[in-house]
Design an enzyme around this catalytic site. Structure first.
Site, PDB file in Angstrom:
ATOM      1  N   LYS A 179     -34.048 -14.176  30.475  1.00  0.00           N
ATOM      2  CA  LYS A 179     -34.844 -15.347  30.096  1.00  0.00           C
ATOM      3  C   LYS A 179     -34.904 -16.312  31.256  1.00  0.00           C
ATOM      4  O   LYS A 179     -33.912 -16.881  31.685  1.00  0.00           O
ATOM      5  CB  LYS A 179     -34.295 -16.071  28.868  1.00  0.00           C
ATOM      6  CG  LYS A 179     -35.345 -17.083  28.364  1.00  0.00           C
ATOM      7  CD  LYS A 179     -34.839 -18.018  27.302  1.00  0.00           C
ATOM      8  CE  LYS A 179     -34.213 -19.269  27.869  1.00  0.00           C
ATOM      9  NZ  LYS A 179     -35.121 -20.109  28.678  1.00  0.00           N
ATOM     10  N   GLY A 232     -25.243 -22.183  32.972  1.00  0.00           N
ATOM     11  CA  GLY A 232     -25.838 -23.398  32.423  1.00  0.00           C
ATOM     12  C   GLY A 232     -24.764 -24.346  31.946  1.00  0.00           C
ATOM     13  O   GLY A 232     -23.653 -24.365  32.480  1.00  0.00           O
ATOM     14  N   SER A 233     -25.084 -25.113  30.907  1.00  0.00           N
ATOM     15  CA  SER A 233     -24.179 -26.181  30.476  1.00  0.00           C
ATOM     16  C   SER A 233     -23.086 -25.646  29.537  1.00  0.00           C
ATOM     17  O   SER A 233     -23.238 -24.594  28.919  1.00  0.00           O
ATOM     18  CB  SER A 233     -24.976 -27.266  29.747  1.00  0.00           C
ATOM     19  OG  SER A 233     -25.543 -26.726  28.571  1.00  0.00           O
ATOM     20  N   GLY A 237     -23.299 -22.777  26.649  1.00  0.00           N
ATOM     21  CA  GLY A 237     -22.397 -21.642  26.818  1.00  0.00           C
ATOM     22  C   GLY A 237     -21.575 -21.397  25.566  1.00  0.00           C
ATOM     23  O   GLY A 237     -21.388 -20.265  25.120  1.00  0.00           O
ATOM     24  N   GLU A 254     -20.925 -18.974  33.490  1.00  0.00           N
ATOM     25  CA  GLU A 254     -20.811 -19.868  34.637  1.00  0.00           C
ATOM     26  C   GLU A 254     -21.333 -21.214  34.173  1.00  0.00           C
ATOM     27  O   GLU A 254     -22.543 -21.391  34.017  1.00  0.00           O
ATOM     28  CB  GLU A 254     -21.616 -19.285  35.813  1.00  0.00           C
ATOM     29  CG  GLU A 254     -21.134 -19.801  37.140  1.00  0.00           C
ATOM     30  CD  GLU A 254     -21.712 -21.148  37.449  1.00  0.00           C
ATOM     31  OE1 GLU A 254     -21.147 -22.168  36.982  1.00  0.00           O
ATOM     32  OE2 GLU A 254     -22.715 -21.183  38.161  1.00  0.00           O
ATOM     33  N   GLU A 384     -20.067 -33.544  34.374  1.00  0.00           N
ATOM     34  CA  GLU A 384     -21.074 -33.044  35.310  1.00  0.00           C
ATOM     35  C   GLU A 384     -22.337 -33.908  35.190  1.00  0.00           C
ATOM     36  O   GLU A 384     -22.896 -34.040  34.106  1.00  0.00           O
ATOM     37  CB  GLU A 384     -21.403 -31.583  34.998  1.00  0.00           C
ATOM     38  CG  GLU A 384     -22.342 -30.988  36.009  1.00  0.00           C
ATOM     39  CD  GLU A 384     -22.524 -29.480  35.814  1.00  0.00           C
ATOM     40  OE1 GLU A 384     -22.183 -28.729  36.734  1.00  0.00           O
ATOM     41  OE2 GLU A 384     -23.005 -29.064  34.746  1.00  0.00           O
TER      42      GLU A 384
HETATM   43  P1  NAI Z   1     -28.822 -25.543  29.404  1.00  0.00           P
HETATM   44  O1  NAI Z   1     -27.482 -24.962  29.547  1.00  0.00           O
HETATM   45  O2  NAI Z   1     -29.217 -25.982  28.022  1.00  0.00           O
HETATM   46  O3  NAI Z   1     -29.938 -24.502  29.921  1.00  0.00           O
HETATM   47  C1  NAI Z   1     -29.674 -23.393  30.719  1.00  0.00           C
HETATM   48  C2  NAI Z   1     -30.442 -22.182  30.180  1.00  0.00           C
HETATM   49  O4  NAI Z   1     -30.003 -21.924  28.850  1.00  0.00           O
HETATM   50  C3  NAI Z   1     -31.959 -22.361  30.081  1.00  0.00           C
HETATM   51  O5  NAI Z   1     -32.610 -21.142  30.375  1.00  0.00           O
HETATM   52  C4  NAI Z   1     -32.158 -22.711  28.614  1.00  0.00           C
HETATM   53  O6  NAI Z   1     -33.445 -22.363  28.135  1.00  0.00           O
HETATM   54  C5  NAI Z   1     -31.101 -21.846  27.957  1.00  0.00           C
HETATM   55  N1  NAI Z   1     -30.664 -22.318  26.638  1.00  0.00           N
HETATM   56  C6  NAI Z   1     -30.644 -23.606  26.171  1.00  0.00           C
HETATM   57  N2  NAI Z   1     -30.162 -23.637  24.918  1.00  0.00           N
HETATM   58  C7  NAI Z   1     -29.879 -22.360  24.558  1.00  0.00           C
HETATM   59  C8  NAI Z   1     -29.345 -21.743  23.386  1.00  0.00           C
HETATM   60  N3  NAI Z   1     -29.020 -22.456  22.314  1.00  0.00           N
HETATM   61  N4  NAI Z   1     -29.159 -20.395  23.386  1.00  0.00           N
HETATM   62  C9  NAI Z   1     -29.470 -19.659  24.478  1.00  0.00           C
HETATM   63  N5  NAI Z   1     -29.998 -20.182  25.606  1.00  0.00           N
HETATM   64  C10 NAI Z   1     -30.200 -21.521  25.651  1.00  0.00           C
HETATM   65  O7  NAI Z   1     -28.931 -26.746  30.421  1.00  0.00           O
HETATM   66  P2  NAI Z   1     -30.014 -27.957  30.501  1.00  0.00           P
HETATM   67  O8  NAI Z   1     -30.188 -28.594  29.166  1.00  0.00           O
HETATM   68  O9  NAI Z   1     -31.223 -27.446  31.164  1.00  0.00           O
HETATM   69  O10 NAI Z   1     -29.260 -28.974  31.481  1.00  0.00           O
HETATM   70  C11 NAI Z   1     -28.276 -29.868  30.967  1.00  0.00           C
HETATM   71  C12 NAI Z   1     -27.085 -29.950  31.879  1.00  0.00           C
HETATM   72  O11 NAI Z   1     -26.476 -28.674  31.979  1.00  0.00           O
HETATM   73  C13 NAI Z   1     -27.378 -30.336  33.319  1.00  0.00           C
HETATM   74  O12 NAI Z   1     -27.494 -31.705  33.464  1.00  0.00           O
HETATM   75  C14 NAI Z   1     -26.168 -29.780  34.019  1.00  0.00           C
HETATM   76  O13 NAI Z   1     -25.094 -30.664  33.901  1.00  0.00           O
HETATM   77  C15 NAI Z   1     -25.857 -28.517  33.246  1.00  0.00           C
HETATM   78  N6  NAI Z   1     -26.402 -27.330  33.928  1.00  0.00           N
HETATM   79  C16 NAI Z   1     -25.548 -26.577  34.671  1.00  0.00           C
HETATM   80  C17 NAI Z   1     -26.035 -25.514  35.391  1.00  0.00           C
HETATM   81  C18 NAI Z   1     -25.129 -24.682  36.229  1.00  0.00           C
HETATM   82  O14 NAI Z   1     -25.545 -24.209  37.258  1.00  0.00           O
HETATM   83  N7  NAI Z   1     -23.919 -24.407  35.805  1.00  0.00           N
HETATM   84  C19 NAI Z   1     -27.451 -25.171  35.407  1.00  0.00           C
HETATM   85  C20 NAI Z   1     -28.258 -25.988  34.548  1.00  0.00           C
HETATM   86  C21 NAI Z   1     -27.730 -27.035  33.852  1.00  0.00           C
END
Ligand code: NAI
Ligand code: MG
Length: 490
Positions: A179, A232-233, A237, A254, A384
């Site tokens: 995805k 992601g977050s 996770g 991660e 973060e």
């Molecule tokens: P997120 O963790 O929600 O999104 C990352 C991915 O997960 C995206 O592809 C999103 O569509 C998917 N996702 C979201 N909710 C999901 C669910 N319930 N089930 C499965 N997949 C899902 O992160 P977001 O909201 O974009 O950013 C928020 C914060 O997360 C950022 O401010 C940062 O602190 C952190 N983050 C950390 C990252 C890293 O590299 N470890 C990368 C992106 C965000």
């Protein structure tokens, strides 16, 4: 020059480009302008079902497993070659979609190519073992693929993160449903084009996009996936892990960090300052392994802060396309979040010696920000932020520095600046982090294992360790002389 951007991208499933079943679309935004530049199909449950079925059928066909591994390696080398050929096009699309600095975006395409080259080299070297059981038996192990690997990618470095997971999956003969992040989906679709052109068998890698709470959640909870890779977050996770627990499937997690650099009293200050600036300001701090906290020996505090303010002043905010070093944050929400953290810290007594509030212009721009007078309990020193915001905290003794560095829920990376080799090793042993940089933030590369401790997650990506997450050992024990009545196993 503006690249010829397709106005609409369907889903890449089974080697074909298909619309979402319900016709839903998501607007793709350029974060430097706030303008819509393209549209993507928004996958929902039916599309996730379709993509997982394609990956399952490709896995069951054994097309990757039957292929001689050296030929799989050649396919991967072809992917790498095409990524390099198309690096300029990929860079421009990534720059418009994700906001990245153009040179950095080009390097990202090359890094993606490098992952395919690196893991191509491993595809024909995944060997099992022969385990001696005495003359009547022959026993060996097979590093077997899991099956369908579901991979959920974030928006900060979609191409690089996506490439490393797909490359590991192909090297180990797993099939993939990936995805792409809804906030910067396009570079992974260019990778889909490259995979098709390189001749990667249809259905072995499927790339879809869609919102996290719909497409992402449907993928993570799908009954027919065997493995999850997520970056992601922490809250997302955690939700994915709960879904995985229902079906007992393994995950690589991660989940970001709040990583600290430690500048000891004997450090080369110029080197430490330059390295710290790169650690926090690269991609405007939207980096999981960013140096978002700086622990500095009290004797160097003022000199280091002055150096960092100068380094911040050398970095201009503006569109990545124009080569600015401080590209936009990905979204208005992310911009508001970063600003909120800074304003809260200032209210609690911290000082923004530079930056601290968003820039009054179109796009989601935030300046390089250095906060002094922060204390370890403040949110800016614990959580973060994912923006160009550095919290500086002085210390007096190495023991105190290590306690501060380890004093968050996270444990992704850490950095140490010293000329004293013994102090460097002493610190590396005590830092709770998956990766420790000595005298250069981001030292390492595709070859070096990367991943977290504590709430930063588990499993390793990059390097040879990553492959261990994509295979499970199957043991085959054979009784050779036909006399076997069986003996109790254990
Ligand atoms: P997120 O963790 O929600 O999104 C990352 C991915 O997960 C995206 O592809 C999103 O569509 C998917 N996702 C979201 N909710 C999901 C669910 N319930 N089930 C499965 N997949 C899902 O992160 P977001 O909201 O974009 O950013 C928020 C914060 O997360 C950022 O401010 C940062 O602190 C952190 N983050 C950390 C990252 C890293 O590299 N470890 C990368 C992106 C965000
Ligand atoms: Mg975008």
């Amino acid at each position: 020059m503006t690249p010829d951007l397709k106005q609409y991208w369907p889903l890449f499933i089974g080697g074909d480009w298909v619309d979402a079943a319900d016709g839903e679309r998501i607007a793709v935004e350029n974060p430097a302008t706030g303008q819509t530049i393209s549209e993507i199909a928004a996958a929902a449950q039916a599309d996730v079902d379709h993509a997982v079925a394609a990956a399952r059928s490709a896995f069951e066909s054994r097309v990757l497993q039957e292929m001689r591994p050296s030929l799989r390696a050649e396919l991967m080398l072809e992917v790498a070659a095409l990524l390099k050929t198309r690096a300029d096009q990929i860079a421009m699309v990534e720059c418009l979609d994700n906001g990245r600095n153009l040179v950095a975006a080009r390097n990202e395409a090359l890094a993606a190519a490098r992952y395919f080259t690196y893991y191509a080299g491993a595809a024909d070297k995944l060997e099992g073992r022969m385990i001696p059981l005495g003359g009547a038996y022959h026993d060996y192990t097979i590093p077997a693929p899991y099956g369908v690997s579901a991979q959920i990618v974030p928006w900060n470095f979609p191409l690089q993160i996506g490439a490393r997971s797909i490359a590991c999956a192909l090297a180990t003969a797993n099939t993939v449903v990936m995805k792409s992040p809804e906030l910067s989906p396009l570079s992974l679709y260019l990778l889909a084009e490259v995979l098709a052109d390189a001749g990667v068998p249809p259905g072995t890698v499927n790339i879809i996009s869609g919102f996290g709470h719909t497409a992402g959640a449907a993928l993570a909870a799908h009954r027919d996936i065997d493995h999850i890779v997520f970056t992601g977050s922490v809250p997302t996770g955690r939700a994915i892990l709960k879904a995985a627990a229902e079906r007992i499937i393994p995950c690589v997690m991660e989940l970001g960090g709040k990583s600290a650099g430690i500048i000891y009293a004997d450090a080369n200050v110029e080197q430490a300052v330059n390295s710290t600036a790169i650690g926090i300001f690269t991609h405007s701090g939207q980096v999981c392994s960013a140096c978002s906290r700086l622990l500095v020996h009290r004797s160097l505090h003022d000199e280091v802060v002055a150096g960092l303010v100068a380094a911040a002043g050398e970095r201009t905010a503006g569109p990545g396309m124009e080569g600015h070093e401080m590209p936009p944050l990905i979204s208005s929400q992310q911009l508001a979040k970063v600003e909120r953290y800074c304003q809260q810290a200032i209210k609690q007594g911290a000082t923004a010696v530079c930056g601290g509030s968003s820039l009054p212009r179109d796009g989601h721009f935030f300046p390089p920000t250095i906060l002094t007078g922060t204390t370890p309990d403040m949110a800016v020193a614990q959580e973060e932020i994912f923006g160009p915001v550095l919290a500086v905290i002085p210390f007096d003794t190495p023991e105190e520095a290590i306690a501060l560095a380890n004093g968050t829920d996270y444990g992704l990376v850490a950095g140490v600046y010293t000329r004293d080799l013994a102090l460097a090793h002493w610190s590396a042993d005590r830092l709770s982090a998956g990766q420790v940089f000595i005298n250069e933030w981001f030292a390492g590369g595709v070859e070096t294992p990367f991943g977290g401790t504590k709430r930063s997650g588990y499993g390793r990506e990059k390097g040879q360790e990553a492959l261990l997450n994509y295979v499970q050992t199957k043991n085959v024990a054979i009784r050779l002389d036909g006399a076997g009545g069986g003996r109790p196993g254990g």
